[in-house]
Motif scaffolding. Structure first.
Motif, PDB file in Angstrom:
ATOM      1  N   MET A  83      -0.456   2.972  10.149  1.00 34.64           N
ATOM      2  CA  MET A  83       0.148   4.103   9.430  1.00 34.64           C
ATOM      3  C   MET A  83       1.219   4.785  10.273  1.00 34.64           C
ATOM      4  SD  MET A  83      -2.991   5.827   7.265  1.00 34.64           S
ATOM      5  CE  MET A  83      -4.326   5.595   8.427  1.00 34.64           C
ATOM      6  N   THR A  84       0.959   4.936  11.565  1.00 35.11           N
ATOM      7  CA  THR A  84       1.964   5.548  12.450  1.00 35.11           C
ATOM      8  C   THR A  84       3.239   4.724  12.463  1.00 35.11           C
ATOM      9  OG1 THR A  84       0.213   6.470  13.849  1.00 35.11           O
ATOM     10  CG2 THR A  84       2.426   6.337  14.795  1.00 35.11           C
ATOM     11  N   THR A  85       3.087   3.399  12.539  1.00 30.27           N
ATOM     12  CA  THR A  85       4.252   2.510  12.536  1.00 30.27           C
ATOM     13  C   THR A  85       5.023   2.608  11.217  1.00 30.27           C
ATOM     14  OG1 THR A  85       3.102   0.964  14.007  1.00 30.27           O
ATOM     15  CG2 THR A  85       5.013   0.129  12.811  1.00 30.27           C
ATOM     16  N   LEU A  86       4.286   2.597  10.102  1.00 29.82           N
ATOM     17  CA  LEU A  86       4.944   2.659   8.796  1.00 29.82           C
ATOM     18  C   LEU A  86       5.668   3.986   8.588  1.00 29.82           C
ATOM     19  CD1 LEU A  86       2.338   0.953   6.415  1.00 29.82           C
ATOM     20  CD2 LEU A  86       4.499   0.029   7.264  1.00 29.82           C
ATOM     21  N   TYR A  87       5.042   5.095   9.004  1.00 28.94           N
ATOM     22  CA  TYR A  87       5.704   6.385   8.851  1.00 28.94           C
ATOM     23  C   TYR A  87       6.950   6.469   9.736  1.00 28.94           C
ATOM     24  CZ  TYR A  87       2.350   8.724   5.791  1.00 28.94           C
ATOM     25  OH  TYR A  87       1.600   9.091   4.703  1.00 28.94           O
ATOM     26  N   GLY A  88       6.893   5.849  10.922  1.00 28.21           N
ATOM     27  CA  GLY A  88       8.085   5.790  11.753  1.00 28.21           C
ATOM     28  C   GLY A  88       9.203   5.041  11.052  1.00 28.21           C
ATOM     29  N   VAL A  97      -9.950   7.236   5.101  1.00 25.43           N
ATOM     30  CA  VAL A  97      -8.960   6.531   5.912  1.00 25.43           C
ATOM     31  C   VAL A  97      -8.281   5.423   5.102  1.00 25.43           C
ATOM     32  CG1 VAL A  97     -10.501   4.787   6.902  1.00 25.43           C
ATOM     33  CG2 VAL A  97      -8.515   5.553   8.205  1.00 25.43           C
ATOM     34  N   PHE A  98      -9.003   4.820   4.162  1.00 23.68           N
ATOM     35  CA  PHE A  98      -8.413   3.778   3.320  1.00 23.68           C
ATOM     36  C   PHE A  98      -7.447   4.389   2.302  1.00 23.68           C
ATOM     37  CE2 PHE A  98     -12.612   1.984   4.583  1.00 23.68           C
ATOM     38  CZ  PHE A  98     -12.124   0.985   5.404  1.00 23.68           C
ATOM     39  N   PHE A  99      -7.774   5.582   1.790  1.00 23.09           N
ATOM     40  CA  PHE A  99      -6.841   6.260   0.893  1.00 23.09           C
ATOM     41  C   PHE A  99      -5.585   6.698   1.648  1.00 23.09           C
ATOM     42  CE2 PHE A  99     -10.682   7.435  -1.849  1.00 23.09           C
ATOM     43  CZ  PHE A  99     -10.415   6.424  -2.741  1.00 23.09           C
ATOM     44  N   GLN A 100      -5.763   7.137   2.902  1.00 19.00           N
ATOM     45  CA  GLN A 100      -4.596   7.490   3.714  1.00 19.00           C
ATOM     46  C   GLN A 100      -3.697   6.278   3.913  1.00 19.00           C
ATOM     47  OE1 GLN A 100      -3.796  10.458   4.932  1.00 19.00           O
ATOM     48  NE2 GLN A 100      -5.640  11.674   5.203  1.00 19.00           N
ATOM     49  N   LEU A 101      -4.306   5.129   4.141  1.00 15.85           N
ATOM     50  CA  LEU A 101      -3.529   3.895   4.319  1.00 15.85           C
ATOM     51  C   LEU A 101      -2.791   3.529   3.033  1.00 15.85           C
ATOM     52  CD1 LEU A 101      -2.754   1.531   6.144  1.00 15.85           C
ATOM     53  CD2 LEU A 101      -4.850   0.360   5.415  1.00 15.85           C
ATOM     54  N   ALA A 102      -3.467   3.673   1.887  1.00 21.16           N
ATOM     55  CA  ALA A 102      -2.827   3.378   0.601  1.00 21.16           C
ATOM     56  C   ALA A 102      -1.645   4.312   0.356  1.00 21.16           C
ATOM     57  CB  ALA A 102      -3.851   3.508  -0.527  1.00 21.16           C
ATOM     58  N   LEU A 113      -8.940   3.055  14.286  1.00 20.72           N
ATOM     59  CA  LEU A 113      -7.824   2.962  15.225  1.00 20.72           C
ATOM     60  C   LEU A 113      -6.720   2.043  14.707  1.00 20.72           C
ATOM     61  CD1 LEU A 113      -6.813   3.931  17.949  1.00 20.72           C
ATOM     62  CD2 LEU A 113      -7.934   1.960  19.007  1.00 20.72           C
ATOM     63  N   ILE A 114      -7.083   0.853  14.243  1.00 23.41           N
ATOM     64  CA  ILE A 114      -6.065  -0.089  13.740  1.00 23.41           C
ATOM     65  C   ILE A 114      -5.328   0.479  12.527  1.00 23.41           C
ATOM     66  CG2 ILE A 114      -5.717  -2.357  12.671  1.00 23.41           C
ATOM     67  CD1 ILE A 114      -7.858  -3.447  14.523  1.00 23.41           C
ATOM     68  N   PRO A 115      -6.032   1.018  11.487  1.00 25.12           N
ATOM     69  CA  PRO A 115      -5.287   1.644  10.383  1.00 25.12           C
ATOM     70  C   PRO A 115      -4.394   2.791  10.836  1.00 25.12           C
ATOM     71  CG  PRO A 115      -7.544   1.243   9.714  1.00 25.12           C
ATOM     72  CD  PRO A 115      -7.479   0.955  11.175  1.00 25.12           C
TER      73      PRO A 115
END
Length: 332
Positions: A184-189, A94-99, A178-180
């Motif tokens: 990520m959803t917000t950033l991809y939007g 999940v941290f790599f997905q966030l990066a 949940l928070i990450p």
């Protein structure tokens, strides 16, 4: 008898998933590492790190989970250490997905300064920070947040839910999943909004091709994220239900565990189908290993590679058909 059969079937499926995780992700690591152009890009630095984590799921986490399923007798803290190591390997993704998401965001928000801001050295520092964060979170139960009652150092059999505090797992779900995911959803939007706006404003082929590339690669990474969330949500929701006193059948936990492990085996399929620069070396491996055919080296083209290391859409080499090439190869 039925419970024993179900446990044996569950273990067999786990072993198959573990093999798929290793055999699927090792060629991806080789494909990225073999291509020097990809190896020097931050995006593929994070992809290869995610693939390594997925290999470790099959090579380390699954065997540890089999051990932590009432099969081995050991002391409480030995069992807890095994389960913490399993958490680290499975949760670092999940941290790599966030990066990866932040990398994509920076690539479209500061395209002119991206190359000097997101260097490969800084990317590897981020990878190290991801592992350090996962280790800190994963080893937290050893600091006291566990089910040890202080009366005995020994256990009859090592079992995950006997040593791991459910309140810790629920807190992890909120803070480290949940928070990450919401971030990520917000950033991809934001990323797709910026790309859509730039494609409508841009009239030159060079600049358009840059944003077409960003859009296609981002779509592939969003698919990885969506499948990751779908695979992990069931086990987290069952942990929450159990924490709040709702009865969850053990078979449901088994299905949730299998889904969470399967996410590591699904990723290389997405890479192979959606990312052309990974797909091409994987085809070479398939032809050499399984079809026993040597790959005929194609003549070098003067065109810009699909994933050019340049981050500046205004200085990419001219080529009116580049955007069309990217679109056709990535969507295929």
């Amino acid at each position: 008898m039925a419970d024993h059969i179900a446990q044996v079937l569950f273990t067999v499926l786990e072993v198959l998933i573990a093999v798929a995780c290793c055999l699927g992700n090792l060629p991806v690591i080789w494909a990225v590492w073999k291509c020097g152009a990809m190896r020097r890009q931050a995006t593929f630095c994070f992809i290869i790190s995610l693939a390594i984590a997925d290999v470790l799921v099959g090579a380390v986490a699954v065997p540890l989970r089999v051990v932590a399923d009432s099969r081995v007798q050991m002391s409480f803290y030995s069992c807890l250490t095994f389960t913490c190591m399993m958490l680290i390997v499975t949760r670092v993704s999940v941290f790599f997905q966030l990066a990866l998401t932040v990398d994509r965001f920076l690539r479209v928000i500061i395209p002119l300064r991206y190359k000097t801001t997101v260097t490969i050295q800084r990317s590897w520092w981020v990878v190290a920070a991801c592992w350090l964060t996962a280790a800190t979170v994963g080893f937290t139960p050893l600091m006291g947040w566990n089910n040890h009652n202080g009366t005995s150092q020994n256990m009859t059999h090592c079992q995950f839910l006997n040593v791991m505090s459910m309140s810790y797992l629920v807190t992890y779900f909120y803070t480290c999943f949940l928070i990450p995911m919401l971030v990520m959803t917000t950033l991809y939007g934001c990323i797709f909004t910026i790309i859509h706006r730039q494609l409508r404003k841009t009239s030159t082929g060079v600049s358009s091709s840059y944003y077409y590339k960003e859009r296609n690669l981002t779509r592939s990474l969003v698919l990885v994220l969506v499948l990751f969330a779908v695979c992990w949500l069931p086990i987290h929701l069952m942990d929450m239900a159990d924490f709040h006193g709702l009865a969850v059948p053990i078979e449901a936990f088994y299905v949730g565990i299998l889904l969470s492990q399967a996410s590591s085996a699904i990723n290389p399929i997405i890479y192979a189908l959606k990312i052309q620069h990974i797909r091409a070396p994987l085809k070479t491996i398939w032809r050499k290993v399984f079809l026993c055919k040597e790959e005929v080296e194609a003549p070098r083209s003067s065109q810009t590679p699909v994933f050019d290391n340049s981050s500046n859409p205004k200085v990419l080499p001219q080529g009116d058909k580049e955007g069309e090439t990217v679109e056709s190869t990535e969507q295929g």
